[in-house]
Write a protein that holds these residues in place. Structure first.
Motif, PDB file in Angstrom:
ATOM      1  N   LYS A 133       0.482  -1.624   0.263  1.00  0.00           N
ATOM      2  CA  LYS A 133       0.026   0.101  -0.218  1.00  0.00           C
ATOM      3  C   LYS A 133       0.714   1.482  -0.283  1.00  0.00           C
ATOM      4  O   LYS A 133       0.054   2.188   0.184  1.00  0.00           O
ATOM      5  CB  LYS A 133      -1.087  -0.175   1.262  1.00  0.00           C
ATOM      6  N   GLY A 134       2.635   0.996   0.108  1.00  0.00           N
ATOM      7  CA  GLY A 134       2.749   1.918   0.291  1.00  0.00           C
ATOM      8  C   GLY A 134       3.242   2.892   1.317  1.00  0.00           C
ATOM      9  O   GLY A 134       3.780   4.120   1.618  1.00  0.00           O
ATOM     10  N   PHE A 145      -1.982   7.742   3.194  1.00  0.00           N
ATOM     11  CA  PHE A 145      -2.536   6.377   2.332  1.00  0.00           C
ATOM     12  C   PHE A 145      -4.108   6.484   2.623  1.00  0.00           C
ATOM     13  O   PHE A 145      -4.621   5.876   2.769  1.00  0.00           O
ATOM     14  CB  PHE A 145      -2.124   5.390   3.143  1.00  0.00           C
ATOM     15  N   TYR A 151      -6.075   6.102   0.175  1.00  0.00           N
ATOM     16  CA  TYR A 151      -5.895   5.495  -1.098  1.00  0.00           C
ATOM     17  C   TYR A 151      -6.345   3.850  -0.889  1.00  0.00           C
ATOM     18  O   TYR A 151      -5.863   2.979   0.330  1.00  0.00           O
ATOM     19  CB  TYR A 151      -5.065   5.039  -2.364  1.00  0.00           C
ATOM     20  N   ARG A 185      -2.967   0.875  -4.472  1.00  0.00           N
ATOM     21  CA  ARG A 185      -1.480   1.132  -5.125  1.00  0.00           C
ATOM     22  C   ARG A 185      -0.951   0.186  -6.668  1.00  0.00           C
ATOM     23  O   ARG A 185      -0.331  -0.464  -6.061  1.00  0.00           O
ATOM     24  CB  ARG A 185      -0.499   1.488  -3.849  1.00  0.00           C
ATOM     25  N   ALA A 202      -7.271   4.434  -6.465  1.00  0.00           N
ATOM     26  CA  ALA A 202      -6.471   4.033  -6.283  1.00  0.00           C
ATOM     27  C   ALA A 202      -4.947   5.131  -6.884  1.00  0.00           C
ATOM     28  O   ALA A 202      -5.485   6.009  -6.922  1.00  0.00           O
ATOM     29  CB  ALA A 202      -5.860   2.921  -7.442  1.00  0.00           C
ATOM     30  N   GLN A 203      -4.326   5.021  -5.699  1.00  0.00           N
ATOM     31  CA  GLN A 203      -2.471   5.862  -5.980  1.00  0.00           C
ATOM     32  C   GLN A 203      -1.715   5.443  -7.244  1.00  0.00           C
ATOM     33  O   GLN A 203      -2.195   3.823  -7.188  1.00  0.00           O
ATOM     34  CB  GLN A 203      -1.912   6.362  -5.446  1.00  0.00           C
ATOM     35  N   ASP A 206       1.603   5.546  -9.368  1.00  0.00           N
ATOM     36  CA  ASP A 206       3.285   6.204 -10.406  1.00  0.00           C
ATOM     37  C   ASP A 206       3.334   5.489 -11.044  1.00  0.00           C
ATOM     38  O   ASP A 206       3.527   4.361 -11.564  1.00  0.00           O
ATOM     39  CB  ASP A 206       3.891   4.937  -8.537  1.00  0.00           C
ATOM     40  N   TYR A 261       3.699  -2.207  -3.951  1.00  0.00           N
ATOM     41  CA  TYR A 261       2.235  -2.029  -5.039  1.00  0.00           C
ATOM     42  C   TYR A 261       1.369  -2.873  -4.645  1.00  0.00           C
ATOM     43  O   TYR A 261       2.066  -4.536  -4.428  1.00  0.00           O
ATOM     44  CB  TYR A 261       2.622  -1.608  -6.380  1.00  0.00           C
TER      45      TYR A 261
END
Length: 332
Positions: A64-65, A82, A84, A87, A114-115, A117, A139
């Motif tokens: 989840k980062g 966090f 989200y 991730r 969702a995040q 990247d 992730y």
């Protein structure tokens, strides 16, 4: 200060209790960015838990980062934000107008759930390997555009198979992953068949294929069409040293080559669409107006991004082709 204290009487799984308590501690400002979490052994002893349970919780937080790990030292808070549910790691080959359409449609369709990247490997296997290695375990989902890179299979294999999705270019060695992809062989062939009425007024077809990043399926589809229709043809790696020829249709995957062909043709005073024909690859708004309109073979990139969002969010384990079409304009 005791951060993690589980209740074995609750129906909530213990590893989820640990995840929730760490997140709550960050929200309540008991833990801050780069603070060290209680060690796995400490949490086990204080709560009489197995190491596997605690490790499962910490791995979930990594995905989840929320936290990160330093080998031999422990786990640390990575972020204080966090909000989200998921991730996602999104690895593209390069940034261009088409990839932007995919990305924006993907983000829009997820509606902030969702995040995301985004990274770029620029057709470099070393960069591809480093980015995936660095992302491993951080992730919940990995969306990867392998392009035509050779040797990606063992690198992608480092990731959990059920968390990987392949985008755009597919190959036999990656068929066990869910994907949304283009069939470049069939797209090329079918587009040329659809354009046959216009193409047949010309004497030959030339495919400009640098081969650095373009899908090889384009070549297969081109050769198949020329063989079936017994049409004179040629494949050129570069247009730089080539002089335009009347009666030729140029099929151009790379937009840099497209500019060169248009410029050289106009310098000769020839008319695009009668003296020479042009078929470009991947449609953009600009191609509607350049040279009174450039004919293109293109998939719907926005639809690809939207479908990708559904595929990933609903965890659909399927391979799905994103169809392409011929957009006929004055250049043919």
């Amino acid at each position: 200060m005791r951060i993690i204290q589980v209740d074995k009487q609750l129906v909530t799984p213990i590893y989820k209790q640990i995840v929730g308590q760490v997140e709550q501690a960050i929200m309540n400002r008991k833990l801050f960015k780069n603070d060290r979490l209680p060690s796995v052994n400490k949490v086990c002893l204080e709560n009489q838990l197995s190491r596997d349970t605690v490790l499962l919780a910490y791995e979930e937080l990594k995905k989840k980062g929320v936290i990160y790990a330093i080998t031999g030292k422990g786990y640390y808070v990575k972020t204080e934000e966090f909000d989200y549910e998921q991730r996602y790691f999104l690895l593209f080959d390069e940034l261009n107008a088409f990839k932007e359409d995919v990305y924006h449609a993907f983000v829009t369709a997820l509606e902030g759930k969702a995040q995301i990247d985004i990274y770029f490997h620029h057709f470099n296997l070393g960069m591809f390997r480093k980015l995936i290695h660095d992302a491993q375990g951080n992730y919940s989902k990995y969306i990867i555009m392998p392009s035509n890179l050779e040797g990606v299979e063992p690198v992608i294999g480092l990731l959990p198979e059920n968390e990987v999705f392949i985008l755009d270019q597919m190959r036999d060695s990656l068929q066990h992953y869910p994907s949304i992809y283009q069939n470049f062989d069939q797209a090329m062939y079918e587009a040329l068949v659809l354009g046959w009425k216009r193409i047949q007024k010309y004497a030959r077809l030339i495919l400009l294929f640098p081969g650095n990043k373009e899908p090889l399926g384009m070549v297969h589809g081109f050769e198949r069409f020329c063989a079936d229709y017994q049409f004179e043809n040629q494949i050129l790696q570069s247009f730089a040293s080539h002089q335009p020829e009347k009666g030729t249709v140029y099929i151009i995957p790379d937009d840099r080559d497209l500019v060169d062909v248009v410029e050289k043709t106009q310098q000769l005073g020839w008319k695009i669409g009668s003296d020479v024909g042009i078929i470009s690859y991947n449609d953009t708004p600009l191609k509607k107006v350049v040279a009174n309109g450039i004919t293109t073979i293109s998939t719907d990139f926005a639809a690809m991004g939207q479908r990708l969002a559904t595929l990933v969010w609903e965890q659909q384990r399927i391979q799905e082709e994103n169809p392409s079409r011929l957009i006929e304009r004055q250049s043919l």
